[in-house]
Design a protein around this motif. Structure first.
Motif, short mmCIF file in Angstrom:
data_model
loop_
_atom_site.label_atom_id
_atom_site.label_comp_id
_atom_site.label_asym_id
_atom_site.label_seq_id
_atom_site.Cartn_x
_atom_site.Cartn_y
_atom_site.Cartn_z
N ARG A 154 1.19 8.34 -3.28
CA ARG A 154 0.46 9.12 -4.28
C ARG A 154 -0.54 10.06 -3.60
O ARG A 154 -0.71 11.21 -4.02
CB ARG A 154 -0.27 8.18 -5.24
CG ARG A 154 -1.04 8.89 -6.35
CD ARG A 154 -0.14 9.81 -7.14
NE ARG A 154 -0.90 10.56 -8.14
CZ ARG A 154 -0.45 11.64 -8.76
NH1 ARG A 154 0.76 12.09 -8.46
NH2 ARG A 154 -1.18 12.26 -9.64
N ILE A 155 -1.18 9.57 -2.53
CA ILE A 155 -2.11 10.43 -1.78
C ILE A 155 -1.35 11.60 -1.17
O ILE A 155 -1.83 12.75 -1.17
CB ILE A 155 -2.84 9.61 -0.71
CG1 ILE A 155 -3.78 8.60 -1.37
CG2 ILE A 155 -3.62 10.52 0.23
CD1 ILE A 155 -4.48 7.68 -0.39
N ASN A 156 -0.15 11.34 -0.63
CA ASN A 156 0.65 12.42 -0.07
C ASN A 156 1.03 13.44 -1.14
O ASN A 156 1.07 14.65 -0.86
CB ASN A 156 1.91 11.85 0.59
CG ASN A 156 1.60 11.13 1.89
OD1 ASN A 156 0.59 11.40 2.53
ND2 ASN A 156 2.47 10.21 2.29
N MET A 157 1.32 12.98 -2.34
CA MET A 157 1.62 13.91 -3.42
C MET A 157 0.39 14.76 -3.76
O MET A 157 0.50 15.97 -3.99
CB MET A 157 2.09 13.14 -4.65
CG MET A 157 3.42 12.44 -4.49
SD MET A 157 3.86 11.41 -5.92
CE MET A 157 3.90 12.64 -7.22
N LEU A 158 -0.78 14.12 -3.76
CA LEU A 158 -2.01 14.89 -4.02
C LEU A 158 -2.26 15.89 -2.91
O LEU A 158 -2.69 17.03 -3.17
CB LEU A 158 -3.20 13.92 -4.14
CG LEU A 158 -3.22 13.04 -5.38
CD1 LEU A 158 -4.40 12.07 -5.32
CD2 LEU A 158 -3.33 13.88 -6.65
N ALA A 181 0.81 -1.22 0.00
CA ALA A 181 0.00 0.00 0.00
C ALA A 181 0.84 1.27 0.00
O ALA A 181 0.29 2.36 -0.08
CB ALA A 181 -0.94 0.01 1.21
N VAL A 182 2.17 1.15 0.09
CA VAL A 182 3.03 2.33 0.14
C VAL A 182 2.89 3.19 -1.12
O VAL A 182 2.78 4.42 -1.02
CB VAL A 182 4.50 1.91 0.37
CG1 VAL A 182 5.45 3.08 0.13
CG2 VAL A 182 4.66 1.40 1.80
N PRO A 183 2.88 2.62 -2.35
CA PRO A 183 2.69 3.49 -3.52
C PRO A 183 1.39 4.29 -3.48
O PRO A 183 1.36 5.45 -3.89
CB PRO A 183 2.71 2.49 -4.69
CG PRO A 183 3.47 1.32 -4.18
CD PRO A 183 3.13 1.22 -2.74
N LEU A 184 0.31 3.67 -2.98
CA LEU A 184 -0.96 4.39 -2.88
C LEU A 184 -0.87 5.55 -1.90
O LEU A 184 -1.29 6.68 -2.19
CB LEU A 184 -2.07 3.43 -2.45
CG LEU A 184 -3.44 4.06 -2.15
CD1 LEU A 184 -4.00 4.73 -3.39
CD2 LEU A 184 -4.39 3.01 -1.60
N ILE A 185 -0.30 5.30 -0.69
CA ILE A 185 -0.18 6.36 0.30
C ILE A 185 0.76 7.46 -0.20
O ILE A 185 0.52 8.66 0.01
CB ILE A 185 0.31 5.79 1.64
CG1 ILE A 185 -0.64 4.67 2.11
CG2 ILE A 185 0.38 6.87 2.69
CD1 ILE A 185 -2.06 5.11 2.31
#
Length: 473
Positions: A229-233, A223-227
């Protein structure tokens, strides 16, 4: 009409469902294997016992001048038929199938098979309307050309019980192990997904202005790539919101100077025109236009001030250190005093209902004063003749401030829009009340930044309109 599904199947379901099918297929195979194993094992044990009995009885055959005799003592007969759970019986028959000894009702298999002379041969039949398993063993006279067969039969009751016991002995541990496996898998999957639920709970607890990155320490590697990407958003949104706030603040700040200049020039123009010789009739056709220009410039100046307040409130209250517990009664009194004087000039009454003892709540003196000023200004512009400000402590800690008036109120379907920026009700374009449509939006923004709530109620639950500010301790 069914609602469209808002999300896909859960990870737990996607992981457990294939395992469930595998377990079911494995269980079905285990059931079949257990049945075959139990049946074959039970049959092998009981068939060997039948063959031993047939061999033992055949050893008791005695050949005499009168023919074959079965030399069995009473104890030997009891040993053959001792079992009370299964029905056992035997018979000795000649080559033509005639019963020479034993039970005449025992089923007799065909005697033409030469294998019965080599070893006991097994067969299935019915005995007194009950299925039985039998063994036949043939022996020949050493001197006479004659032979007899020993037939032993028994019912299958104990076989079936043994098959069932073996099946239960295999299936119950397998079922218990499968159930325990699924429980442990469910627990393991839930434990593995717990960091994601904690991230979701962290997001739910956050303030609307908290754009800090989500933590990655306990998040599963998948799940690290998803989190990330959320942090980038979140970073992109924070930057976008900051740019918008900076633009509003800069634009409002830049507009203050020319608007102030317009007001000064309009006032000087009015003084110069009044200094000129006036017509005898005293009619000043330019005066209404100039007054309208002054009111418009004042409204524009107020709008710019509100925009600056909105931009500052969105950033100034993000630091919790600026919010401290304080007695809000003096602050409410200070904010209401100017409105009392202005209300007296307009023929309105503004009353303050507050206790003598301190009412402590977590607040910011500057920004809570801005909230009360905006609420009182809204009541003065759109409310009735009587305005009441109430301050009360809450039973669980904190405070409640109410600003209410006896005006016309707002329709229930429009209450939700009162805190929208620039919304001023129906046909606001026909009003000339000097409002900007930002006061209530600023008030709610500040109250929420203070960790409180701002609610509104009107007819039919309240005759007029009432704003309620709840602040935490």
């Amino acid at each position: 009409m069914s609602q469209p599904r808002r999300h896909g199947p859960s990870i737990r379901r996607q992981l457990l469902q294939p395992l469930l099918w595998i377990w079911l297929l494995g269980t079905a195979a285990a059931v079949g294997g257990a049945y075959l194993l139990a049946r074959n094992s039970a049959n092998a044990a009981f068939d060997r016992s039948l063959q031993d009995e047939a061999t033992a009885l055949a050893a008791k055959v005695v050949w005499s001048d009168r023919g074959p005799l079965l030399d069995l003592t009473r104890q030997a007969r009891e040993l053959v038929t001792w079992d009370t759970e299964d029905r056992n019986s035997f018979a000795m028959v000649d080559a033509d199938g005639n019963v020479l000894a034993g039970d005449a009702t025992v089923p007799i298999p065909p005697m033409r098979n030469r294998k019965t002379f080599e070893q006991p041969v097994l067969f299935d039949a019915e005995y007194e309307n009950e299925p039985v398993r039998g063994a036949v063993f043939s022996v020949a006279s050493p001197m006479l050309d004659r032979s007899v067969s020993i037939v032993v039969v028994e019912t299958t009751r104990k076989r079936n019980v043994l098959v069932r016991d073996i099946q239960l002995g295999i299936m119950l541990p397998a079922f218990a192990l499968g159930t325990l496996t699924f429980v442990l898998l469910g627990w393991g999957i839930r434990r593995g997904l717990q960091p994601l639920r904690e991230v979701a709970a962290d997001v739910a607890r956050r303030d609307a202005a908290d754009w800090s990155p989500l933590p990655l320490q306990q998040v599963p590697a998948e799940a690290v790539p998803l989190i990330e990407r959320i942090n980038m958003l979140l970073a992109d949104v924070q930057q976008s919101v900051s740019l918008q706030r900076r633009f509003v603040a800069d634009a409002a700040h830049q507009l203050r100077t020319p608007v102030a200049g317009i007001r000064v020039l309009a006032q000087e123009l009015e003084q110069e025109l009044l200094a000129l010789p006036q017509p005898a009739a005293g009619d000043l056709p330019w005066q209404p236009l100039l007054q309208q220009l002054l009111r418009s410039s004042e409204r524009l100046s107020r709008l710019i001030g509100q925009l600056l307040s909105l931009a500052r409130s969105e950033t100034a209250l993000s630091v919790n250190a600026e919010q401290v517990p304080m007695d809000i009664v003096p602050l409410v009194r200070e904010s209401a005093e100017p409105m009392v004087l202005q209300g007296l000039r307009e023929g309105r009454s503004v009353a303050l209902d507050a206790p003598d003892e301190p009412v402590v709540a977590r607040a910011h003196p500057l920004w809570l004063g801005e909230v009360l000023t905006n609420l009182l200004d809204n009541a003065r512009r759109y409310g009735g003749q009587h305005i009441v400000v109430r301050v009360r402590p809450l039973s669980g800690g904190g405070a409640e401030v109410q600003v209410e008036d006896d005006g016309e109120g707002v329709a229930p379907e429009q209450l939700g829009r009162m805190f929208e920026p620039f919304w001023r009700g129906e046909r606001a374009d026909l009003r000339n009340d000097g409002g900007t449509g930002l006061g209530l939006a600023i008030a709610r923004e500040i109250v929420e930044r203070l960790g409180g709530r701002l609610d509104v109620s009107s007819r039919p639950s309240f005759p007029g309109i009432r704003f309620t500010v709840r602040l935490a301790a």
